[in-house]
Design an enzyme around this catalytic site. Structure first.
Site, PDB file in Angstrom:
ATOM      1  N   LYS A 146       8.721 -64.730  29.851  1.00 35.47           N
ATOM      2  CA  LYS A 146       8.872 -62.908  30.309  1.00 35.47           C
ATOM      3  C   LYS A 146       8.534 -62.134  29.331  1.00 35.47           C
ATOM      4  O   LYS A 146       8.951 -63.037  27.666  1.00 35.47           O
ATOM      5  CB  LYS A 146      10.295 -62.963  30.860  1.00 35.47           C
ATOM      6  CG  LYS A 146      11.543 -62.840  29.420  1.00 35.47           C
ATOM      7  CD  LYS A 146      11.734 -61.441  28.564  1.00 35.47           C
ATOM      8  CE  LYS A 146      12.449 -61.973  27.332  1.00 35.47           C
ATOM      9  NZ  LYS A 146      12.458 -61.357  26.109  1.00 35.47           N
ATOM     10  N   ASP A 186      19.340 -62.105  29.853  1.00 35.34           N
ATOM     11  CA  ASP A 186      18.001 -61.936  30.792  1.00 35.34           C
ATOM     12  C   ASP A 186      17.762 -63.152  31.571  1.00 35.34           C
ATOM     13  O   ASP A 186      17.054 -63.278  31.868  1.00 35.34           O
ATOM     14  CB  ASP A 186      17.201 -62.005  29.955  1.00 35.34           C
ATOM     15  CG  ASP A 186      16.965 -62.490  28.794  1.00 35.34           C
ATOM     16  OD1 ASP A 186      17.482 -64.122  28.525  1.00 35.34           O
ATOM     17  OD2 ASP A 186      15.938 -62.483  27.985  1.00 35.34           O
TER      18      ASP A 186
HETATM   19  C1  LIG Z   1      16.955 -58.193  24.478  1.00 35.88           C
HETATM   20  C2  LIG Z   1      16.579 -59.083  25.018  1.00 35.88           C
HETATM   21  C3  LIG Z   1      15.691 -58.168  25.469  1.00 35.88           C
HETATM   22  O1  LIG Z   1      14.964 -58.917  26.670  1.00 35.88           O
HETATM   23  O2  LIG Z   1      16.220 -59.618  24.155  1.00 35.88           O
HETATM   24  P1  LIG Z   1      14.952 -61.232  23.880  1.00 35.88           P
HETATM   25  O3  LIG Z   1      16.159 -62.607  23.533  1.00 35.88           O
HETATM   26  O4  LIG Z   1      14.421 -61.214  25.049  1.00 35.88           O
HETATM   27  O5  LIG Z   1      14.338 -61.239  22.684  1.00 35.88           O
HETATM   28  C4  LIG Z   1      17.052 -60.168  26.405  1.00 35.88           C
HETATM   29  O6  LIG Z   1      17.807 -59.065  26.552  1.00 35.88           O
HETATM   30  C5  LIG Z   1      18.468 -60.813  25.436  1.00 35.88           C
HETATM   31  O7  LIG Z   1      19.183 -61.545  26.444  1.00 35.88           O
HETATM   32  P2  LIG Z   1      19.309 -63.178  26.144  1.00 35.88           P
HETATM   33  O8  LIG Z   1      18.371 -63.659  24.841  1.00 35.88           O
HETATM   34  O9  LIG Z   1      19.961 -63.608  27.081  1.00 35.88           O
HETATM   35  O10 LIG Z   1      20.915 -62.461  25.323  1.00 35.88           O
HETATM   36  P3  LIG Z   1      22.874 -63.029  25.192  1.00 35.88           P
HETATM   37  O11 LIG Z   1      22.100 -64.523  24.796  1.00 35.88           O
HETATM   38  O12 LIG Z   1      22.865 -62.555  26.383  1.00 35.88           O
HETATM   39  O13 LIG Z   1      22.632 -62.647  23.619  1.00 35.88           O
HETATM   40  C6  LIG Z   1      23.015 -62.619  21.984  1.00 35.88           C
HETATM   41  C7  LIG Z   1      23.292 -61.385  21.613  1.00 35.88           C
HETATM   42  O14 LIG Z   1      22.223 -60.587  20.927  1.00 35.88           O
HETATM   43  C8  LIG Z   1      23.311 -59.242  21.712  1.00 35.88           C
HETATM   44  N1  LIG Z   1      23.351 -58.613  22.419  1.00 35.88           N
HETATM   45  C9  LIG Z   1      23.015 -59.595  23.489  1.00 35.88           C
HETATM   46  C10 LIG Z   1      22.403 -58.172  25.005  1.00 35.88           C
HETATM   47  C11 LIG Z   1      22.149 -56.777  25.161  1.00 35.88           C
HETATM   48  N2  LIG Z   1      22.432 -56.323  26.051  1.00 35.88           N
HETATM   49  N3  LIG Z   1      23.211 -56.438  24.415  1.00 35.88           N
HETATM   50  C12 LIG Z   1      23.796 -56.599  22.792  1.00 35.88           C
HETATM   51  O15 LIG Z   1      24.202 -56.374  21.809  1.00 35.88           O
HETATM   52  C13 LIG Z   1      24.870 -59.600  21.808  1.00 35.88           C
HETATM   53  O16 LIG Z   1      25.430 -59.339  19.799  1.00 35.88           O
HETATM   54  C14 LIG Z   1      24.682 -61.155  22.000  1.00 35.88           C
HETATM   55  O17 LIG Z   1      25.846 -61.658  21.211  1.00 35.88           O
END
Ligand SMILES: C[C@@](CO)(OP(=O)(O)O)[C@H](O)COP(=O)(O)OP(=O)(O)OC[C@H]1O[C@@H](n2ccc(N)nc2=O)[C@H](O)[C@@H]1O
Ligand SMILES: Nc1ncnc2c1ncn2[C@@H]1O[C@H](COP(=O)(O)OP(=O)(O)O)[C@@H](O)[C@H]1O
EC number: 2.7.1.148
Length: 276
Positions: A8, A136
């Site tokens: 995505k 996500d």
């Molecule tokens: C912020 C986004 C936007 O798309 O970043 P990307 O991963 O795509 O870069 C995503 O929602 C990321 O989703 P995902 O990568 O699944 O996050 P997770 O593994 O659940 O979380 C990793 C860490 O990011 C922080 N976290 C994540 C999501 C959120 N809404 N708030 C947070 O503070 C937390 O510290 C968590 O421990």
């Protein structure tokens, strides 16, 4: 049985508040793009252990137990007592790129197991399982353009088609930790809400569709901001970092021949065309 987990990109990303549980509320649009891993499972009734993970392509740090495809398998195994499986994962999607590659692998694993072993889980049930694996992750169950809020897990469908746009995604040899990126952000309400900007023509997005992570990530890793500038210089109609970085994408008009550029040592570059 084989499947092809895709990535995505984030169209706009506002981090609006920090929650008491440490996570952050956000507003974004997830849009699927056909940069894909390959994921295959085969039942192995003879196997002593429940799963064997064979990894190919780009390396992922960590033990097999920490791989999200294994976590997805174990999650459903707990409920449905699945047979032992051989898992083949060919990684083509870079990690730490803000492209959701790990989350996508996990969501596609849930869908694959559901289909292969006829578990009869609905999309809503699959989304609930996926949400426990990553913020996500649930997006990749339906895998259609989606407005997301909450911690990135409350979805509403949106009327948005970028079909035919050419896309170029560049990831420099820089790893941005999602956790750290959040820690460096001061949450605030956006001046231009993502949901409204997205209804405007793409040509108007440049100064209004904003990824809040850019303000803290670009000063720390200037190369990422330079890639964004270069994509505009090359004629992108819109360019932005995706998620918490480090990849940057540029959207170009349908008839554009995408430029050949040397993005630096170990940089990753994908060129494609959007569907949906
Ligand atoms: C912020 C986004 C936007 O798309 O970043 P990307 O991963 O795509 O870069 C995503 O929602 C990321 O989703 P995902 O990568 O699944 O996050 P997770 O593994 O659940 O979380 C990793 C860490 O990011 C922080 N976290 C994540 C999501 C959120 N809404 N708030 C947070 O503070 C937390 O510290 C968590 O421990
Ligand atoms: N199947 C997988 N593919 C990629 N990364 C994975 C996988 N399983 C676990 N991970 C871990 O998840 C982390 C985030 O990966 P990924 O979701 O690809 O990046 P991003 O959060 O930038 O979109 C990586 O650091 C990696 O160690």
């Amino acid at each position: 049985m084989i499947t092809f987990p895709n990535i995505k990109i984030n169209l706009g990303l506002s981090i609006t508040e920090k929650r008491p549980d440490g996570y952050h509320n956000l507003e974004t649009v997830f849009y699927p793009v056909a940069l894909e891993d390959a994921l295959e499972i085969r039942t192995n009734p003879e196997a002593q252990q429940k799963f064997t993970l064979h990894q190919h392509g780009m390396e992922i740090a960590g033990n097999p137990e920490n791989n999200l495809v294994v976590k997805a398998y174990l999650l459903l195994d707990k409920e449905f007592h699945l047979p032992p499986v051989e898992i083949h994962l060919y990684k083509h999607i870079p990690s730490g790129a803000g492209l959701g590659g790990g989350s996508s692998d996990a969501a596609f694993m849930l869908k694959l197991l559901n289909e292969h072993y006829n578990l009869q889980l609905s999309d809503n049930q699959l989304e609930d399982y996926a949400a426990t694996l990553g913020a996500d992750c649930a997006f990749f169950i339906k895998n259609t353009p989606t407005y997301a809020e909450g911690i990135g897990n409350i979805f509403s469908p949106i009327e948005l088609s970028l079909k035919g746009y050419r896309i170029m995604i560049v990831k420099p040899d820089v790893f941005v930790s999602t956790r750290e990126a959040f820690a460096n952000i001061r949450p605030h309400r956006p001046e231009y809400p993502v949901r409204e900007v997205i209804r405007r023509p793409v040509a108007e997005w440049k100064d209004t569709l904003i990824n809040d992570f850019e303000a803290s990530v670009f000063p720390q890793y200037p190369v990422i901001g330079e890639i964004k500038e270069e994509l505009y210089h090359q004629g992108a109609i819109y360019a932005s970092m995706s998620g918490s970085g480090s990849s940057v994408f540029g959207l170009f008009a349908a008839d554009t021949t995408l430029p050949e550029i040397d993005w630096g040592t170990n940089a990753f570059c994908f060129k494609g065309t959007l569907s949906e």
